[in-house]
Design an enzyme around this catalytic site. Structure first.
Site, PDB file in Angstrom:
ATOM      1  CD1 TRP A  27      45.441  -6.856  22.527  1.00 18.08           C
ATOM      2  CD2 TRP A  27      43.924  -8.394  23.074  1.00 18.08           C
ATOM      3  NE1 TRP A  27      44.508  -6.256  23.329  1.00 18.08           N
ATOM      4  CE2 TRP A  27      43.553  -7.175  23.686  1.00 18.08           C
ATOM      5  CE3 TRP A  27      43.097  -9.508  23.292  1.00 18.08           C
ATOM      6  CZ2 TRP A  27      42.421  -7.042  24.481  1.00 18.08           C
ATOM      7  CZ3 TRP A  27      41.983  -9.362  24.077  1.00 18.08           C
ATOM      8  CH2 TRP A  27      41.648  -8.155  24.668  1.00 18.08           C
ATOM      9  NE  ARG A  28      47.590  -3.956  26.373  1.00 11.78           N
ATOM     10  CZ  ARG A  28      47.003  -3.248  27.325  1.00 11.78           C
ATOM     11  NH1 ARG A  28      47.151  -3.597  28.592  1.00 11.78           N
ATOM     12  NH2 ARG A  28      46.289  -2.191  27.034  1.00 11.78           N
ATOM     13  CD  GLU A  40      42.936  -2.564  18.599  1.00 12.69           C
ATOM     14  OE1 GLU A  40      41.881  -1.929  18.797  1.00 12.69           O
ATOM     15  OE2 GLU A  40      43.826  -2.647  19.470  1.00 12.69           O
ATOM     16  CG  LEU A  83      32.134 -10.746  21.014  1.00 12.99           C
ATOM     17  CD1 LEU A  83      33.302 -10.731  20.035  1.00 12.99           C
ATOM     18  CD2 LEU A  83      32.397  -9.747  22.121  1.00 12.99           C
ATOM     19  CE1 TYR A 123      40.788   2.245  18.993  1.00 13.17           C
ATOM     20  CE2 TYR A 123      39.640   0.481  17.822  1.00 13.17           C
ATOM     21  CZ  TYR A 123      40.370   0.927  18.907  1.00 13.17           C
ATOM     22  OH  TYR A 123      40.714   0.050  19.898  1.00 13.17           O
ATOM     23  CG  ASP A 141      39.706   3.945  22.920  1.00  9.27           C
ATOM     24  OD1 ASP A 141      40.154   5.009  23.414  1.00  9.27           O
ATOM     25  OD2 ASP A 141      39.771   2.853  23.518  1.00  9.27           O
ATOM     26  CB  CYS A 195      40.741   9.047  32.916  1.00  6.80           C
ATOM     27  SG  CYS A 195      40.029  10.677  32.677  1.00  6.80           S
ATOM     28  CB  CYS A 202      42.039  12.908  39.918  1.00  4.93           C
ATOM     29  SG  CYS A 202      40.685  13.158  38.765  1.00  4.93           S
ATOM     30  CB  CYS A 211      44.442  16.789  34.326  1.00  2.00           C
ATOM     31  SG  CYS A 211      42.696  16.594  33.989  1.00  2.00           S
TER      32      CYS A 211
HETATM   33  S1  SF4 Z   1      43.621  13.926  36.503  1.00  2.00           S
HETATM   34 FE1  SF4 Z   1      42.514  14.350  34.607  1.00  2.00          FE
HETATM   35  S2  SF4 Z   1      43.203  12.772  33.214  1.00  2.00           S
HETATM   36 FE2  SF4 Z   1      43.765  12.100  35.242  1.00  2.00          FE
HETATM   37  S3  SF4 Z   1      42.048  10.841  35.952  1.00  2.00           S
HETATM   38 FE3  SF4 Z   1      41.656  12.923  36.654  1.00  2.00          FE
HETATM   39  S4  SF4 Z   1      40.394  13.801  35.049  1.00  2.00           S
HETATM   40 FE4  SF4 Z   1      41.350  12.003  34.171  1.00  2.00          FE
END
Ligand code: SF4
Length: 360
Positions: A27-28, A40, A83, A123, A141, A195, A202, A211
């Site tokens: 869908w992109r 969606e 689904l 959403y 989301d 994340c 990170c 962050c």
């Molecule tokens: S730095 Fe922060 S936003 Fe990035 S993955 Fe780690 S916890 Fe998530």
């Protein structure tokens, strides 16, 4: 993060990362509002990798909103089989019919109008308006909530009204003036691939400098979770009833849980019952007949929402009585090979697959 300058830096880093790292999704490929709307609806409560084959099959059968609006509900449910959350499929059909009748077949591009459509909440509305029409509207989301909660070190428990309000406002504040669709998708993508709920990656994150959770070394503690509601165990018996090489199936009443799907008859154990006793009682209540149990076919474990179901399945014949269903308006005797043409809930699909494997 509140100053426009820091927001601009964050936008730039995130969009550059998205440009490089985004996953291919069918869908992109374009910004066709109908395709975005379908994707969606499917993505509500469901992961991308599960949705992709369903989306592709759907688009082959219902390539346009007009085709979907005119399709039979049983055909639509068959395409949705597995689904879960089947009200989404029914709402999608109703939405297509309303768009065809009231909006000349064009997905409405205003928040006020799109929110009137069945199954479209904030959403889905935000995703369609930003991705298909480029409007500056946020999307929130589960993935976005997690990323934002960590970026901001938001102490409020996930899922409370207060935390939702803070997150919607935060997302509105950091949206770019143009290209909100890409930005929203980039945020969702970051939550889905970097994340992660446990042990976020990170080191690979384009927003690590922004962050607060990462700086405090508290990534895994955010978002703070409410205590989980314990799961509920249920034991169920179901009958595969044979009559002259045909199998009995019935349609669940529309309006109830999984309404419109077909099933094998049966039900939950009552206190102290064995699987066989439960089956005899249930079938007598449901169909007004007494059964002869030939053999136990299988035991299936299945989960949905908070329920952990153990399903005992028996091969049976009718010993006496005439079938007169009390909990279904439609029923049928079908050949085993025809079962595959009816939409069933996921646990029943497991029964059918097992029956087919034993036949072949
Ligand atoms: S730095 Fe922060 S936003 Fe990035 S993955 Fe780690 S916890 Fe998530």
């Amino acid at each position: 993060m509140k100053t426009s300058n820091s927001s601009r830096i964050l936008q730039k880093k995130l969009l550059e990362w998205y440009d490089e790292e985004k996953r291919e999704m069918p869908w992109r490929n374009d910004r066709n509002p109908y395709r975005i709307l379908v994707s969606e609806f499917m993505l509500q409560q469901t992961q991308v990798k599960t949705v992709i084959p369903y989306f592709e099959r759907w688009m082959k059968s219902f390539p346009t909103l007009q085709k979907l609006a005119r399709a039979r509900e049983s055909t639509i449910l068959k395409h949705w089989e597995g689904l879960g959350y089947y009200s989404r499929a029914r709402n999608l059909k109703k939405t297509a019919q309303i768009i065809l009748q009231d909006y000349s077949g064009k997905v409405p591009d205003s928040m006020e109008e799109i929110l009137k459509l069945p199954g479209v909440g904030r959403y889905t509305a935000g995703a369609v308006l930003s991705i298909a029409f480029g409007h500056k509207v946020p999307v929130l989301d589960g993935n976005v909530k997690r990323v934002l909660s960590r970026l901001l070190l938001l102490k409020e428990n996930a899922g409370t009204r207060k935390s939702e309000n803070i997150l919607w406002e935060a997302m509105e504040n950091i949206l770019p003036e143009t290209g909100a669709g890409n930005f929203n998708q980039a945020f969702m993508e970051l939550g889905a691939t970097v994340c992660l709920p446990k042990n976020p990656l990170c080191l690979l994150c384009p927003l690590k400098q922004n962050c607060k959770a990462q700086k405090a070394g508290k990534q895994n503690l955010y978002p703070p979770q409410k205590q989980k509601t314990p799961s509920i165990k249920i034991e169920v018996s179901a009958a595969v009833i044979l009559r002259r090489n045909n199998i009995y199936i019935q349609k669940r009443k529309v309006g109830g849980l999984m309404g419109g799907l077909w099933e094998f008859p049966g039900g939950k154990f009552e206190s102290g019952e064995s699987p066989e006793q439960c089956l005899h009682r249930e079938i007598n209540e449901e169909l007004g007949v007494s059964l002869h149990i030939d053999e136990k076919l299988m035991v299936i474990k299945h989960s949905y929402t908070r329920f952990r179901v153990t399903l005992h399945v028996f091969l049976c014949r009718i010993r006496s009585g005439r079938v007169s269903p009390t909990q279904s308006d439609e029923w049928s005797w079908v050949k085993a090979k025809e079962l595959d043409t009816y939409p069933f809930p996921a646990a029943n699909v497991k029964i059918i697959k097992s029956l087919m494997n034993n036949e072949s």
